[in-house]
Motif scaffolding. Structure first.
Motif, PDB file in Angstrom:
ATOM      1  N   ALA A  10      56.144  25.698  36.264  1.00  0.00           N
ATOM      2  CA  ALA A  10      55.436  24.797  37.152  1.00  0.00           C
ATOM      3  C   ALA A  10      54.939  23.252  36.696  1.00  0.00           C
ATOM      4  CB  ALA A  10      54.001  25.714  37.342  1.00  0.00           C
ATOM      5  N   ILE A  11      54.673  23.161  35.369  1.00  0.00           N
ATOM      6  CA  ILE A  11      54.329  21.785  35.062  1.00  0.00           C
ATOM      7  C   ILE A  11      55.723  21.062  34.337  1.00  0.00           C
ATOM      8  CG2 ILE A  11      51.864  22.481  34.764  1.00  0.00           C
ATOM      9  CD1 ILE A  11      52.470  22.852  31.693  1.00  0.00           C
ATOM     10  N   ALA A  12      56.931  21.397  34.331  1.00  0.00           N
ATOM     11  CA  ALA A  12      57.967  20.851  33.756  1.00  0.00           C
ATOM     12  C   ALA A  12      58.309  19.548  34.583  1.00  0.00           C
ATOM     13  CB  ALA A  12      59.137  21.867  33.649  1.00  0.00           C
ATOM     14  N   LEU A  13      59.124  18.435  33.829  1.00  0.00           N
ATOM     15  CA  LEU A  13      59.451  17.429  34.473  1.00  0.00           C
ATOM     16  C   LEU A  13      61.379  17.661  34.354  1.00  0.00           C
ATOM     17  CD1 LEU A  13      57.662  14.836  32.394  1.00  0.00           C
ATOM     18  CD2 LEU A  13      57.402  15.620  34.668  1.00  0.00           C
ATOM     19  N   TYR A  14      61.484  17.204  35.476  1.00  0.00           N
ATOM     20  CA  TYR A  14      63.010  17.336  35.832  1.00  0.00           C
ATOM     21  C   TYR A  14      63.861  16.050  35.924  1.00  0.00           C
ATOM     22  CZ  TYR A  14      61.838  22.270  36.150  1.00  0.00           C
ATOM     23  OH  TYR A  14      61.303  23.750  35.942  1.00  0.00           O
ATOM     24  N   HIS A  15      65.147  15.903  35.346  1.00  0.00           N
ATOM     25  CA  HIS A  15      65.872  14.731  35.720  1.00  0.00           C
ATOM     26  C   HIS A  15      66.791  14.885  36.363  1.00  0.00           C
ATOM     27  CE1 HIS A  15      68.689  11.607  33.869  1.00  0.00           C
ATOM     28  NE2 HIS A  15      68.254  11.161  35.020  1.00  0.00           N
ATOM     29  N   VAL A  16      66.752  14.446  37.707  1.00  0.00           N
ATOM     30  CA  VAL A  16      67.791  14.788  38.736  1.00  0.00           C
ATOM     31  C   VAL A  16      68.659  13.720  38.881  1.00  0.00           C
ATOM     32  CG1 VAL A  16      68.010  15.708  40.900  1.00  0.00           C
ATOM     33  CG2 VAL A  16      66.267  16.407  39.726  1.00  0.00           C
ATOM     34  N   THR A  17      69.949  13.853  39.278  1.00  0.00           N
ATOM     35  CA  THR A  17      70.808  12.794  39.515  1.00  0.00           C
ATOM     36  C   THR A  17      71.747  13.307  40.757  1.00  0.00           C
ATOM     37  OG1 THR A  17      72.370  13.482  38.002  1.00  0.00           O
ATOM     38  CG2 THR A  17      71.049  12.034  36.984  1.00  0.00           C
ATOM     39  N   SER A  18      72.206  12.262  41.432  1.00  0.00           N
ATOM     40  CA  SER A  18      73.424  12.466  42.248  1.00  0.00           C
ATOM     41  C   SER A  18      74.633  11.649  42.114  1.00  0.00           C
ATOM     42  CB  SER A  18      72.820  12.155  43.709  1.00  0.00           C
ATOM     43  OG  SER A  18      72.211  13.330  44.204  1.00  0.00           O
ATOM     44  N   ARG A  19      75.719  12.084  42.413  1.00  0.00           N
ATOM     45  CA  ARG A  19      76.930  11.167  42.122  1.00  0.00           C
ATOM     46  C   ARG A  19      77.926  11.928  43.240  1.00  0.00           C
ATOM     47  NH1 ARG A  19      79.215  11.248  36.492  1.00  0.00           N
ATOM     48  NH2 ARG A  19      77.133   9.837  35.945  1.00  0.00           N
ATOM     49  N   GLY A  20      78.760  10.841  43.891  1.00  0.00           N
ATOM     50  CA  GLY A  20      79.935  11.209  44.585  1.00  0.00           C
ATOM     51  C   GLY A  20      81.073  11.826  44.021  1.00  0.00           C
ATOM     52  N   ASP A  21      81.859  12.443  44.644  1.00  0.00           N
ATOM     53  CA  ASP A  21      83.149  12.781  43.704  1.00  0.00           C
ATOM     54  C   ASP A  21      83.852  11.612  43.463  1.00  0.00           C
ATOM     55  OD1 ASP A  21      82.937  15.318  44.750  1.00  0.00           O
ATOM     56  OD2 ASP A  21      84.087  15.214  46.414  1.00  0.00           O
ATOM     57  N   GLU A  22      84.429  11.846  42.224  1.00  0.00           N
ATOM     58  CA  GLU A  22      85.232  10.805  41.414  1.00  0.00           C
ATOM     59  C   GLU A  22      84.301   9.319  41.415  1.00  0.00           C
ATOM     60  OE1 GLU A  22      88.650  10.065  43.818  1.00  0.00           O
ATOM     61  OE2 GLU A  22      89.611  11.949  43.146  1.00  0.00           O
ATOM     62  N   ARG A  23      83.162   9.612  41.334  1.00  0.00           N
ATOM     63  CA  ARG A  23      82.105   8.526  41.217  1.00  0.00           C
ATOM     64  C   ARG A  23      82.181   7.617  42.176  1.00  0.00           C
ATOM     65  NH1 ARG A  23      80.805   7.144  34.856  1.00  0.00           N
ATOM     66  NH2 ARG A  23      80.898   9.146  34.334  1.00  0.00           N
ATOM     67  N   LYS A  24      82.365   7.936  43.280  1.00  0.00           N
ATOM     68  CA  LYS A  24      82.383   7.179  44.667  1.00  0.00           C
ATOM     69  C   LYS A  24      81.202   7.080  45.307  1.00  0.00           C
ATOM     70  CE  LYS A  24      87.177   8.173  45.955  1.00  0.00           C
ATOM     71  NZ  LYS A  24      88.133   8.987  46.846  1.00  0.00           N
ATOM     72  N   SER A  25      80.863   5.947  45.769  1.00  0.00           N
ATOM     73  CA  SER A  25      79.552   5.960  46.655  1.00  0.00           C
ATOM     74  C   SER A  25      79.150   7.248  47.552  1.00  0.00           C
ATOM     75  CB  SER A  25      79.519   4.773  47.555  1.00  0.00           C
ATOM     76  OG  SER A  25      78.302   4.592  48.174  1.00  0.00           O
ATOM     77  N   ILE A  26      77.761   7.559  47.377  1.00  0.00           N
ATOM     78  CA  ILE A  26      77.198   8.746  48.177  1.00  0.00           C
ATOM     79  C   ILE A  26      76.832   8.140  49.508  1.00  0.00           C
ATOM     80  CG2 ILE A  26      76.801  10.187  46.270  1.00  0.00           C
ATOM     81  CD1 ILE A  26      73.850   9.333  46.533  1.00  0.00           C
ATOM     82  N   TYR A  27      76.845   7.136  49.953  1.00  0.00           N
ATOM     83  CA  TYR A  27      76.340   6.302  51.196  1.00  0.00           C
ATOM     84  C   TYR A  27      77.539   5.663  51.932  1.00  0.00           C
ATOM     85  CZ  TYR A  27      72.053   6.892  48.342  1.00  0.00           C
ATOM     86  OH  TYR A  27      70.927   7.397  47.743  1.00  0.00           O
ATOM     87  N   ARG A  28      77.911   6.221  53.163  1.00  0.00           N
ATOM     88  CA  ARG A  28      78.846   5.688  53.696  1.00  0.00           C
ATOM     89  C   ARG A  28      78.355   4.381  54.419  1.00  0.00           C
ATOM     90  NH1 ARG A  28      82.493  10.579  56.182  1.00  0.00           N
ATOM     91  NH2 ARG A  28      82.450  11.762  54.002  1.00  0.00           N
ATOM     92  N   GLU A  29      77.485   4.289  54.843  1.00  0.00           N
ATOM     93  CA  GLU A  29      76.751   3.078  55.545  1.00  0.00           C
ATOM     94  C   GLU A  29      75.491   2.742  55.185  1.00  0.00           C
ATOM     95  OE1 GLU A  29      76.638   4.043  59.831  1.00  0.00           O
ATOM     96  OE2 GLU A  29      78.911   4.548  59.821  1.00  0.00           O
ATOM     97  N   GLU A  30      75.145   1.464  55.335  1.00  0.00           N
ATOM     98  CA  GLU A  30      73.700   1.190  55.103  1.00  0.00           C
ATOM     99  C   GLU A  30      72.488   1.653  55.707  1.00  0.00           C
ATOM    100  OE1 GLU A  30      70.980  -3.030  54.784  1.00  0.00           O
ATOM    101  OE2 GLU A  30      73.402  -3.261  55.179  1.00  0.00           O
ATOM    102  N   SER A  31      72.476   2.416  56.784  1.00  0.00           N
ATOM    103  CA  SER A  31      71.801   3.313  57.475  1.00  0.00           C
ATOM    104  C   SER A  31      71.477   4.509  56.415  1.00  0.00           C
ATOM    105  CB  SER A  31      72.213   3.528  58.826  1.00  0.00           C
ATOM    106  OG  SER A  31      73.210   4.327  59.008  1.00  0.00           O
TER     107      SER A  31
END
Length: 56
Positions: A10-31
């Protein structure tokens, strides 16, 4: 074989990351890029998360 469930505290801190396959961008468009902060805020409200720091 599936991954075992993570132990959550309940009181822990978590480090969360996101990365695309092969380190590619996870956003396709600016929107998509612009939508992420709003989506993050919605999820934090829904699950009562507190974000201490974040970056895109």
């Amino acid at each position: 074989m599936s991954r075992p469930l993570r132990i959550e505290y309940a009181i822990a801190l978590y480090h969360v990351t996101s990365r695309g396959d092969e380190r590619k961008s996870i956003y396709r468009e600016e929107s998509d890029f612009n939508l992420f902060p709003d989506t993050l805020a919605e999820v934090c409200g829904r699950f009562n998360w507190a974000i201490h720091s974040w970056c895109l």
